[in-house]
Write a protein that holds these residues in place. Structure first.
Motif: not given
Length: 218
Positions: A9-11, A91-95, A180-181, A187-188
């Motif tokens: 995510f930091r990329i 992205s940096a913030q989410s999937v 949260e990701f 599996s989740e």
């Protein structure tokens, strides 16, 4: 399945074009490929047609590094932009788990007619399933509105965005914050992805697709 790590995510915080693109290619693209290969069979079953995996390459970019990247799933083995497709975007913030009919979609008016024709059947599952939202843009981390908060008229009217202007797009889906990701097991994650895509699967069959012209990835 190889999921994204905190460092992935930091990329997207790297400022230089060459540096960020090199890190995306080395770290994120292999994970998108791993995720995509795991999801393809199940997504194909959801839409009852073989889907093909396309990991974005961003070949058109030469100066500004991308703020997000993705794996797309489409019926066309040659590309995804000209057809409706699913995406797993990061992205940096989410999937994000997305359905998109985008700016280059080959038959926007026919899709909108299909949406209007099938709306009464589609709406209940979209509004009741998997916390789905409307995204104003495919690259936005946060959605514009939750579908369950929209009136029937408002939800039906979202499809007009596809044809209202030349670069119009129709994007529904769900955003999972990075924090949260990172708590999810493989599996989740897989269960969450399928639960998110399932209510959107009927959007692939709104109209009968034509044979598509070749198109490369971004």
């Amino acid at each position: 399945m190889d999921l994204f790590s905190r460092s992935d995510f930091r990329i997207f915080e790297l400022s230089g074009f060459a540096e960020r693109m090199a890190a995306i290619r080395a770290n994120i693209q292999p994970r998108l490929s791993s995720i995509g290969k795991a999801l393809v069979p199940q997504l194909s079953s959801l839409v009852d047609v073989p889907l093909h995996l396309h990991v974005a390459k961003h070949m058109r970019r030469t100066v500004n590094p991308p703020d997000d990247t993705w794996a797309a799933f489409s019926r066309d083995p040659r590309g995804y932009k000209k057809d409706a497709h699913f995406r797993v975007s990061v992205s940096a913030q989410s999937v994000r788990f997305l359905f998109e009919a985008g700016p280059e979609y080959y038959e926007k008016p026919d899709w909108v007619r299909g949406w209007n024709r099938s709306f009464a059947t589609l709406a209940p599952d979209l509004q009741n399933g998997a916390e789905l939202c409307w995204f104003k843009d495919e690259h936005e981390d946060l959605p514009e509105k939750e579908l369950k908060t929209l009136s029937e008229r408002e939800l039906k009217g979202l499809a007009r965005e596809l044809t209202r202007r030349k670069d119009g797009q129709f994007v529904l889906g769900r955003s999972i914050p990075a924090r949260e990701f990172l708590k999810l097991t493989s599996s989740e994650f897989e269960r969450l992805a399928i639960a998110s895509f399932a209510p959107m699967a009927p959007l692939f069959d709104i109209h009968e697709p034509r044979v598509l012209a070749p198109r490369g990835n971004r």
